[in-house]
Each structure stands twice: as C-alpha cells, then as structure tokens.
Design a protein around this motif. Structure first.
Motif: not given
Ligand SMILES: NC(=O)c1ccc[n+]([C@@H]2O[C@H](COP(=O)([O-])OP(=O)(O)OC[C@H]3O[C@@H](n4cnc5c(N)ncnc54)[C@H](O)[C@@H]3O)[C@@H](O)[C@H]2O)c1
Length: 279
Positions: A12-14, A16-18, A36-38, A63-65, A90-92, A141-143, A187-191, A216-218
C-alpha cells in the motif's frame, strides 16, 4: 525465511516514497506485485517504471481509510496473485501542528489512515496469508512509534498503536504456530514527500510554518527511499521482528531505552545543534 524471488507482495502507498522504492526493488528481485494507492496516476507511473518484464504487476486504486475498499483490494489482489504471500502496510500521512492547532477531525483522519488502515488490511489479508506455506506481514510504524517529539500527537498516537497492535499480533501468530511472520518497521528520516504531502493543522494560519517544516525535514532526512526499501527487504528475508532504519532511528531507539522518561531534553539539544550547524 521468506525468499523474495518467486513471492508475490501487496504494497500500500506504492505511488510515492518508500512504497514506490519497495515496488521497484521487489520487482527487480523477482517478486510479483499488487500495488495500491489512492494516487492512481502515481501508481501507473510506478508500474510503467517496472516495465514489461517477467513480473506480474497489478495496480489497485485504494483509499486505505475506507475499509470496504481494503476488502475489495484484498479480494482483487489475491485473485490476481493466488500465491500472494507478503503484505506491506506502508501507506501513511502526516499532519502539521501541535495538539491545540489540529482539529479532532484532522486527528481522526490521520489515525484512520495510519492505524486503522493497517488493522483493516491485516484483517482482510490474514486468512489468505495463513493458507500460504510461508508468509510475511510488514507494518510501517516510525521511530515516532518509539519516541514522541512535540508536534506529533496524532502521528505518534497512530505509530505507537501500529507497534502495539503488531507486536501483540506477532506473538499470537507465534503461539498459533502460524506460517505468517510479522515485522514492524521504525524508520528515522527518509527523504520522501511525506511532509510536502501533509495536511496543515486548522489552527495554523501562516504558510511560513509549513515551508519551514518542509525545509527542516529535507535537511534532516538522511536515508534514501531506495536504502529504506533494501533494509525492509533484508528484514523480511531474515524474519526480523523489528526493523530500525537509519543511524538517527538507531540512536533514538537506544536513547529511549537509557532515558525512557527524559529522552526529549537530549534530543532537543541535538536537534538545535544540527540546526545551528546547518546555518
Ligand atoms: N519518510 C519518513 O521519514 C518516514 C519515517 C517514518 C515512517 N514513515 C512511514 O513510511 C510510510 C511511507 O511514507 P513515505 O515517507 O514514503 O511518504 P510518501 O508521502 O512519499 O508516500 C506515502 C504514499 O501513501 C499514499 N497514501 C496516503 N494516504 C493514503 C490512503 N488513504 N490510501 C491509500 N494510499 C494513501 C500516498 O498517496 C503516497 O503515495 C508511511 O507510513 C510513513 O508514516 C516515513
């Protein structure tokens, strides 16, 4: 041990990002995917990047909500991939603001996605996963599921809950001698774009706060999404119950153990030092 090559994973949340990095890395290692992703356009872009190789990739707008959308996703994903044996929740989302700046509805929006989304998907996929000879659930989860800085009341509540839910379920699965293993990722901070994609607390009027938190996050997020994905995959292969990602996460985890009630004073000094060094 769960071998990645020959597996099929729901992520899920595929878009973007992680999640995106996990999709690319898993495909490269010979894993079929139900993504899966919204964000449907984002999903299609990831599928196009994976390309028309030997791997079977299905994309699902979810939408995982929305629990019924998760149930439909589980049915569609397991029908497209009958051997599906990995679920990565993973979606968050993130929310900017202190407790007195965020509305109750905003807090519930975040917890609905970051916590209930994980629970609903776990419930929807578990019967199928339990029927596989070797299966794995990975919950993000997260740190901030281990330490709780200010400005993260909703996010920490959800991520601590993901950790508690996941650890208890892992112990239930072990007692039941289940073929399903479970890892929690901190995870800690992931860009990634998580802060850029965040919602702003209703009580925050000025845009400068938002720009400042993105900046600050970047500056502080040291791990790349690709490195995070590789670390998660290693954790699946080795069946690691807790996967910490990045030197920052490992430091905060240790600090929390030595100073469980007073870690924040130390963290605050460290953050100020890093901010001043960056000026
Ligand atoms: N980036 C960090 O520093 C960090 C640190 C700790 C944990 N995390 C966790 O890692 C996970 C991935 O985050 P990321 O940093 O890759 O963020 P991101 O914003 O790059 O990607 C998140 C993805 O989740 C999708 N998403 C959000 N809400 C959704 C929903 N309701 N239904 C379906 N898809 C949905 C978004 O569209 C997006 O593609 C999250 O759970 C986040 O909390 C991230």
């Amino acid at each position: 041990m769960t071998a990645i090559s020959g597996s099929a994973a729901a992520v899920t949340g595929a878009a973007s990002g992680i999640g995106r990095a996990l999709a690319l890395e898993l495909a490269a290692r010979g894993c079929d995917l139900a993504l899966a992703d919204r964000d449907e356009a984002g999903l299609q872009a990831v599928a196009a990047e994976i390309g028309k190789g030997p791997r079977k990739v299905s994309v699902h707008r979810v939408d995982v909500g929305e629990p019924h959308q998760i149930a439909e996703f589980a049915a569609a994903a397991t029908s497209a991939h009958p051997a599906l044996n990995i679920l990565i929740n993973n979606a968050g989302v993130a929310l900017l603001g202190q407790f007195n700046e965020i509305e109750q509805a905003q807090m519930e929006w975040l917890i609905n996605i970051n916590f209930w989304g994980v629970v609903h998907a776990t419930r929807a996929f578990l019967p199928h996963l339990s029927g596989r000879p070797a299966a794995h659930i990975v919950n993000l989860s997260s740190i901030f599921g281990i330490v709780a800085p200010p400005g993260q009341t909703a996010y920490c509540a959800a991520k601590f809950a993901v950790r508690g839910f996941s650890e208890s379920l892992r112990h239930e699965l072990a007692i039941a001698n289940s073929s399903v293993r479970l890892s929690v990722v901190h995870p800690g901070g992931v860009l990634t774009n998580i802060v850029r994609n965040s919602r702003t607390g209703a009580g925050i009027a000025d845009n400068a706060r938002r720009a400042q938190s993105i900046e600050r996050f970047d500056a502080m997020a040291k791990t790349t999404p690709a490195a995070a994905a590789q670390r998660i995959i290693l954790g699946i292969e080795k069946n690691q119950p807790r996967i910490l990602i990045g030197g920052d996460a490992r430091f905060m985890d240790l600090l929390q153990r030595f100073r469980p009630a007073t870690y924040w004073a130390v963290l605050q000094r460290r953050i100020e030092k890093m901010a001043n060094a960056g000026k």
